[in-house]
Design a protein around this motif. Structure first.
Motif, PDB file in Angstrom:
ATOM      1  N   TYR A  72      81.226  43.547  58.775  1.00  0.00           N
ATOM      2  CA  TYR A  72      81.559  44.186  57.496  1.00  0.00           C
ATOM      3  C   TYR A  72      80.269  44.604  56.790  1.00  0.00           C
ATOM      4  N   LEU A  73      80.168  45.896  56.502  1.00  0.00           N
ATOM      5  CA  LEU A  73      79.076  46.436  55.705  1.00  0.00           C
ATOM      6  C   LEU A  73      79.676  46.944  54.404  1.00  0.00           C
ATOM      7  N   GLU A  74      79.308  46.312  53.296  1.00  0.00           N
ATOM      8  CA  GLU A  74      79.828  46.734  51.998  1.00  0.00           C
ATOM      9  C   GLU A  74      78.752  47.517  51.263  1.00  0.00           C
ATOM     10  N   LEU A  75      79.116  48.705  50.777  1.00  0.00           N
ATOM     11  CA  LEU A  75      78.197  49.545  50.019  1.00  0.00           C
ATOM     12  C   LEU A  75      78.588  49.549  48.549  1.00  0.00           C
ATOM     13  N   GLU A  76      77.578  49.519  47.698  1.00  0.00           N
ATOM     14  CA  GLU A  76      77.778  49.603  46.253  1.00  0.00           C
ATOM     15  C   GLU A  76      76.840  50.670  45.698  1.00  0.00           C
ATOM     16  N   ALA A  77      77.312  51.414  44.716  1.00  0.00           N
ATOM     17  CA  ALA A  77      76.453  52.364  44.008  1.00  0.00           C
ATOM     18  C   ALA A  77      77.028  52.533  42.613  1.00  0.00           C
ATOM     19  N   ASP A  78      76.163  52.847  41.665  1.00  0.00           N
ATOM     20  CA  ASP A  78      76.677  52.961  40.298  1.00  0.00           C
ATOM     21  C   ASP A  78      77.579  54.193  40.167  1.00  0.00           C
ATOM     22  N   GLN A  79      78.407  54.155  39.149  1.00  0.00           N
ATOM     23  CA  GLN A  79      79.451  55.174  39.013  1.00  0.00           C
ATOM     24  C   GLN A  79      78.875  56.575  38.848  1.00  0.00           C
ATOM     25  N   ALA A  80      77.780  56.711  38.111  1.00  0.00           N
ATOM     26  CA  ALA A  80      77.181  58.032  37.903  1.00  0.00           C
ATOM     27  C   ALA A  80      76.744  58.643  39.232  1.00  0.00           C
ATOM     28  N   GLU A  81      76.152  57.827  40.091  1.00  0.00           N
ATOM     29  CA  GLU A  81      75.723  58.331  41.399  1.00  0.00           C
ATOM     30  C   GLU A  81      76.924  58.687  42.265  1.00  0.00           C
ATOM     31  N   ARG A  82      77.970  57.897  42.199  1.00  0.00           N
ATOM     32  CA  ARG A  82      79.162  58.202  43.001  1.00  0.00           C
ATOM     33  C   ARG A  82      79.848  59.476  42.513  1.00  0.00           C
ATOM     34  N   LEU A  83      79.844  59.710  41.226  1.00  0.00           N
ATOM     35  CA  LEU A  83      80.409  60.967  40.716  1.00  0.00           C
ATOM     36  C   LEU A  83      79.593  62.160  41.214  1.00  0.00           C
ATOM     37  N   ARG A  84      78.283  61.989  41.338  1.00  0.00           N
ATOM     38  CA  ARG A  84      77.455  63.057  41.897  1.00  0.00           C
ATOM     39  C   ARG A  84      77.779  63.275  43.370  1.00  0.00           C
ATOM     40  N   ARG A  85      77.878  62.177  44.125  1.00  0.00           N
ATOM     41  CA  ARG A  85      78.169  62.281  45.555  1.00  0.00           C
ATOM     42  C   ARG A  85      79.567  62.822  45.814  1.00  0.00           C
ATOM     43  N   ASN A  86      80.456  62.649  44.876  1.00  0.00           N
ATOM     44  CA  ASN A  86      81.823  63.141  45.025  1.00  0.00           C
ATOM     45  C   ASN A  86      81.873  64.649  45.263  1.00  0.00           C
ATOM     46  N   GLN A  87      80.813  65.347  44.881  1.00  0.00           N
ATOM     47  CA  GLN A  87      80.779  66.803  45.028  1.00  0.00           C
ATOM     48  C   GLN A  87      79.907  67.265  46.198  1.00  0.00           C
ATOM     49  N   CYS A  88      79.417  66.324  47.002  1.00  0.00           N
ATOM     50  CA  CYS A  88      78.541  66.700  48.119  1.00  0.00           C
ATOM     51  C   CYS A  88      79.282  67.577  49.129  1.00  0.00           C
ATOM     52  N   PRO A  89      78.635  68.619  49.643  1.00  0.00           N
ATOM     53  CA  PRO A  89      79.289  69.525  50.596  1.00  0.00           C
ATOM     54  C   PRO A  89      79.849  68.824  51.827  1.00  0.00           C
ATOM     55  N   SER A  90      79.142  67.830  52.373  1.00  0.00           N
ATOM     56  CA  SER A  90      79.638  67.170  53.581  1.00  0.00           C
ATOM     57  C   SER A  90      80.934  66.415  53.303  1.00  0.00           C
ATOM     58  N   ARG A  91      81.042  65.830  52.124  1.00  0.00           N
ATOM     59  CA  ARG A  91      82.272  65.123  51.742  1.00  0.00           C
ATOM     60  C   ARG A  91      83.433  66.106  51.627  1.00  0.00           C
ATOM     61  N   LEU A  92      83.186  67.229  50.980  1.00  0.00           N
ATOM     62  CA  LEU A  92      84.254  68.212  50.776  1.00  0.00           C
ATOM     63  C   LEU A  92      84.647  68.883  52.084  1.00  0.00           C
ATOM     64  N   ALA A  93      83.691  69.021  52.998  1.00  0.00           N
ATOM     65  CA  ALA A  93      84.002  69.644  54.287  1.00  0.00           C
ATOM     66  C   ALA A  93      84.920  68.761  55.117  1.00  0.00           C
ATOM     67  N   GLU A  94      84.688  67.449  55.104  1.00  0.00           N
ATOM     68  CA  GLU A  94      85.464  66.520  55.927  1.00  0.00           C
ATOM     69  C   GLU A  94      86.776  66.095  55.277  1.00  0.00           C
ATOM     70  N   LYS A  95      86.874  66.265  53.959  1.00  0.00           N
ATOM     71  CA  LYS A  95      88.009  65.705  53.217  1.00  0.00           C
ATOM     72  C   LYS A  95      88.614  66.781  52.314  1.00  0.00           C
ATOM     73  N   PRO A  96      89.460  67.640  52.883  1.00  0.00           N
ATOM     74  CA  PRO A  96      90.028  68.748  52.100  1.00  0.00           C
ATOM     75  C   PRO A  96      90.722  68.309  50.814  1.00  0.00           C
ATOM     76  N   SER A  97      91.332  67.142  50.814  1.00  0.00           N
ATOM     77  CA  SER A  97      92.046  66.697  49.615  1.00  0.00           C
ATOM     78  C   SER A  97      91.102  66.393  48.458  1.00  0.00           C
ATOM     79  N   LYS A  98      89.789  66.317  48.725  1.00  0.00           N
ATOM     80  CA  LYS A  98      88.813  66.060  47.671  1.00  0.00           C
ATOM     81  C   LYS A  98      88.221  67.346  47.101  1.00  0.00           C
TER      82      LYS A  98
END
Length: 201
Positions: free
Chosen positions: A108-134
């Motif tokens: 088990y590898l658990e990742l943590e990051a603060d909410q502001a950084e996760r909101l930024r990553r939420n818009q990353c092109p690689s995330r949107l490419a792999e996850k159409p619902s996002k």
């Protein structure tokens, strides 16, 4: 011997898929990010509906069973684990069962990051490419904030004394750094280099 199942867990947009890609590239473990099961079913049934839940769970479970029974080196599975929900812990145990039954490793590898950084990553092109619902970023941002508000999405050190568990705050770390730390910590074998010897970690 059955291969390794590596869970990468953490809240939405923490970087699970990206870290999983880095680990997969260096170890030969196959990456099964959660949306590989979710996205096809969303074409037919809404998220959270009974048919959606049955189909997604069946695909996940069947894939775990088949990989555990194969000669593949193993699987990386990304998952948002709500630690306040007993059914999520049961699901994690259920996914691990085919590997445990055959004597494989479950990590088990658990990742943590603060909410502001996760909101930024939420818009990353690689995330949107792999996850159409996002790709409706406003909706996925609201969903991220709502999940943070409703559930406990970090273990808060609950498993830190376990040898099969590693928790990393990756707010300011590059995915390759996190992958290197996990591979080293767990001693996951690396792919062989051109000369047949393992590549450097």
């Amino acid at each position: 011997m059955t291969g390794t199942l590596l869970f990468i867990i953490g809240p939405p947009a923490v970087g699970k898929m990206t870290v999983g890609e880095r680990i997969a590239a260096r170890t030969g473990l196959r990456l099964f990010h959660n949306h590989m099961a979710i996205e096809p079913v969303l074409r037919f049934f809404p998220f959270g509906s009974p048919p959606f839940g049955r189909l997604v769970d069946r695909f996940r479970s069947d894939l775990m069973e088949e990989v555990a029974a194969s000669d593949l080196p193993g699987l990386i599975f990304t998952y948002v684990w709500a630690f306040d929900l007993p059914e999520d812990e049961r699901a994690v145990d259920q996914f691990a069962e085919p590997f445990r039954r055959r004597g494989g490793r479950v990590l088990y590898l658990e990742l943590e990051a603060d909410q502001a950084e996760r909101l930024r990553r939420n818009q990353c092109p690689s995330r949107l490419a792999e996850k159409p619902s996002k790709r409706d970023v406003a909706f996925s941002q609201r969903n991220l904030l709502e999940l943070d508000r409703l559930h406990c999405l970090t273990s808060d050190g609950r498993f830190d004394d376990r040898a099969d568990y590693l928790r990393i705050d990756n707010t300011r770390l590059e995915p390759t750094e996190v992958a290197t730390a996990a591979i080293s910590h767990f001693g996951i074998p690396l792919l062989a280099g051109p000369g047949g010897s393992p590549t450097q970690g």
